[in-house]
Scaffold this motif. Structure first.
Motif, PDB file in Angstrom:
ATOM      1  N   PHE A   1     -19.222  -1.078 -33.214  1.00 13.98           N
ATOM      2  CA  PHE A   1     -20.149  -1.164 -32.106  1.00 13.98           C
ATOM      3  C   PHE A   1     -21.001   0.119 -31.789  1.00 13.98           C
ATOM      4  O   PHE A   1     -22.065   0.235 -31.637  1.00 13.98           O
ATOM      5  N   ASP A   2     -19.980   1.419 -31.961  1.00 11.86           N
ATOM      6  CA  ASP A   2     -20.679   2.726 -31.937  1.00 11.86           C
ATOM      7  C   ASP A   2     -21.700   2.920 -33.093  1.00 11.86           C
ATOM      8  O   ASP A   2     -22.706   3.386 -32.606  1.00 11.86           O
ATOM      9  N   ARG A   3     -21.443   2.595 -34.333  1.00 10.44           N
ATOM     10  CA  ARG A   3     -22.291   2.695 -35.382  1.00 10.44           C
ATOM     11  C   ARG A   3     -23.473   1.880 -35.247  1.00 10.44           C
ATOM     12  O   ARG A   3     -24.597   2.663 -35.538  1.00 10.44           O
ATOM     13  N   LEU A   4     -23.344   0.589 -34.651  1.00 10.23           N
ATOM     14  CA  LEU A   4     -24.280  -0.091 -34.293  1.00 10.23           C
ATOM     15  C   LEU A   4     -25.452   0.279 -33.461  1.00 10.23           C
ATOM     16  O   LEU A   4     -26.479   0.510 -33.381  1.00 10.23           O
ATOM     17  N   LEU A   5     -24.764   0.757 -32.180  1.00  3.54           N
ATOM     18  CA  LEU A   5     -25.553   1.419 -31.316  1.00  3.54           C
ATOM     19  C   LEU A   5     -26.137   2.628 -31.578  1.00  3.54           C
ATOM     20  O   LEU A   5     -27.174   3.134 -30.972  1.00  3.54           O
ATOM     21  N   ALA A   6     -25.363   3.356 -32.617  1.00  4.59           N
ATOM     22  CA  ALA A   6     -26.112   4.775 -33.029  1.00  4.59           C
ATOM     23  C   ALA A   6     -27.440   4.582 -33.573  1.00  4.59           C
ATOM     24  O   ALA A   6     -28.004   5.606 -33.649  1.00  4.59           O
ATOM     25  N   ASP A   7     -27.544   3.487 -34.198  1.00  2.00           N
ATOM     26  CA  ASP A   7     -28.758   3.127 -34.927  1.00  2.00           C
ATOM     27  C   ASP A   7     -30.178   3.223 -34.225  1.00  2.00           C
ATOM     28  O   ASP A   7     -31.284   3.265 -34.759  1.00  2.00           O
TER      29      ASP A   7
END
Length: 148
Positions: A44-50
């Motif tokens: 989720f962190d990676r997805l939101l960091a996009d």
């Protein structure tokens, strides 16, 4: 020390060892489960960091991949989802929250899963919340019974 005292002490020692082994196994299982959750949080962190969503379909696809990975990991730890369209509602595993008239589905057949239920180690943690089929003329009678 008598033979009885020695036997009781040995039994107490064996019991303490078994208890310690169970605690170690329980802690290891809990740590594996927490790492599964941490991996999902990382996804989720990676997805939101996009940043802002530019492609809604790609974003939904990424969410689906995270959800699938998380579910697979939890199943691997013994969590079983309960509730699927097409199965017959069972009071032990399903909580009927609605009825839908249907000429195609059998009576008490699940036609909608409102919220999945879960089982762990042969114990129902949460019953599935479902809507079931009824013959068209029975809808109002059944709904009154469900609300009461």
């Amino acid at each position: 020390m008598t033979e009885h005292d020695t036997s009781a002490a040995r039994l107490g020692y064996d019991h303490a060892r078994e208890l310690a082994a169970r605690e170690v196994a329980h802690r290891a299982r809990l740590e594996r489960l927490l790492l599964v959750c941490a991996d999902a949080l990382d996804d989720f962190d990676r997805l939101l960091a996009d940043g802002p969503v530019r492609d809604g379909q790609a974003y939904l696809g990424s969410l689906r991949l995270i959800a699938d990975r998380f579910e697979t990991a939890l199943r691997g730890e013994g969590l079983e989802p309960i509730g699927a369209v097409g199965e017959t509602a069972d009071p032990d595993t399903h909580h009927v929250v609605g009825v839908r008239p249907s000429a195609m589905a059998g009576e008490d057949e699940v036609v909608e899963v409102v919220q999945r239920g879960y089982r762990f180690a042969d114990r129902v943690l949460r019953a599935a919340r479902v809507a079931v089929a009824v013959p068209a003329g029975e809808q109002s009678t059944r709904e009154k019974g469900e609300q009461g």
